[in-house]
Design a protein around this motif. Structure first.
Motif: not given
Length: 352
Positions: A138, A155, A179, A331, A336, A338-341, A343-344, A346
């Motif tokens: 990741y 956050h 973000g 992370c 769960d 920090y998963r949105s952080l 990058t694409s 992954n």
């Protein structure tokens, strides 16, 4: 079945957080902390193409190796310049980290990368980690990882600014509500400052010095802001006129002028980012200050220079060298959240 097997592997593998830096690579093992902190350098035998040394041992060979040994720094400006060598280096560091905790299965890995890298460069890092033995890889942008590692409240609805000055890049980011609101990646860092020291020695003193001497001189008397007194150190190298050994004493005042170029670029990047920051977030930054991370944060007077030029208080993070790897480790442990952080680039795959 694959999910069950992946879970079983997770029980016996030591997951790794990695700060893959231009100057050095750090590896954090869950529940163990940072177990590898070594220069990103590899020495290879030119005749056989086999590695002779990796990390600190290879760095000792910089500027000293005979012609049949190539001493390579495979990352430049924060990105992979030599894919095969990075893969070899990562494999060595992964093995060394797991060896220290007595585990040897394929780990799950989170790697910090500069925010300004291209999709191709992301894929290169991702694939290098998988080829080096990771079962899942990741990627997380370094300024976000540094902010998490520096204990910033990412956050919260208040804005935070992080400036991460590494060996190859400087990352500036404004973060709020989990973000990145805006970021700027500058391919200027500690390496560029070392280059300026080398050029100064050549132009001002007809002295040829190597990378290690330049770095040692920067650490000894380098500064970004005026200070009391004039510290002095000795640079040793080769006289460009006679070809004989030569020593020159230099002071902090003259060296500060020599490295002003890259320092000014870093300061300008911070000022431009502040200009682009939404006013409400700018008010938060003015109240809470700017946080400095990375090895460049340790340059004498860097925090004072930024504070003077921006009129905003500047804090140096606790353990600035470890911020990115600590953030990546958090992370990894709380994926769960920090998963949105990530990058694409992954694409977690089960590799056996």
């Amino acid at each position: 079945m694959a999910g069950m097997l992946s879970a079983m592997l997770g029980l016996f593998s030591a997951d790794l957080a990695v700060d893959l830096g231009t100057a050095s690579t750090l590896v954090h093992v869950e529940e163990q902390g940072v177990v590898v902190s070594e220069p990103s350098v590899v020495a290879i035998d030119r005749a056989t193409n086999q590695p002779l040394a990796v990390g600190a041992e290879a760095r000792q060979m910089l500027g000293r190796a005979p012609s049949h040994i190539a001493v390579i720094r495979p990352l430049r400006d924060g990105v992979i310049a030599d894919f095969d060598t990075v893969e070899l280096m990562l494999r060595h560091f992964f093995h060394k980290a797991q060896e220290q905790v007595g585990r040897s299965t394929r780990p799950r890995v989170v790697i910090g990368i500069p925010s300004g890298v291209t999709e191709v460069e992301k894929r290169a890092v991702h694939d290098a980690a998988l080829n080096a033995g990771a079962r899942e890889a990741y990627l997380i942008e370094e300024p976000m990882a540094a902010a998490i590692g520096a204990d910033l409240a990412i956050h919260e609805p208040t804005g935070s600014m992080i400036v991460d000055i590494g060996g190859g890049t400087t990352e500036v980011a404004v973060i709020a509500l989990g973000g990145v609101v805006l970021s700027r990646s500058l391919r200027v860092g500690g390496d560029e400052i070392d280059t300026q020291v080398i050029q100064y020695a050549r132009q001002a003193h007809d002295l040829y010095i190597g990378e290690r001497t330049a770095e040692a001189t920067k650490i000894a008397v380098g500064s970004a802001a005026q200070a009391r007194g004039d510290q002095r150190t000795t640079m040793r190298g080769r006289d460009l006129v006679t070809g004989l050994p030569k020593s020159v004493e230099v002071g902090s005042r003259e060296l500060r002028a020599a490295i002003a170029g890259p320092i000014n670029l870093i300061v300008e990047a911070v000022k431009l980012s502040l200009e682009e920051t939404p006013p409400e977030l700018l008010a938060d930054i003015m109240e809470h200050g700017i946080t400095l991370a990375g090895g460049g944060a340790l340059l004498n007077g860097m925090d004072r220079r930024l504070a003077t030029d921006t009129d905003i208080k500047v804090h140096v993070a606790r353990d600035p060298l470890l911020c990115v790897v600590h953030g990546a480790a958090i992370c990894l442990e709380e994926m769960d959240i920090y998963r949105s952080l990530f990058t694409s680039e992954n694409a977690p795959r089960l590799r056996l």
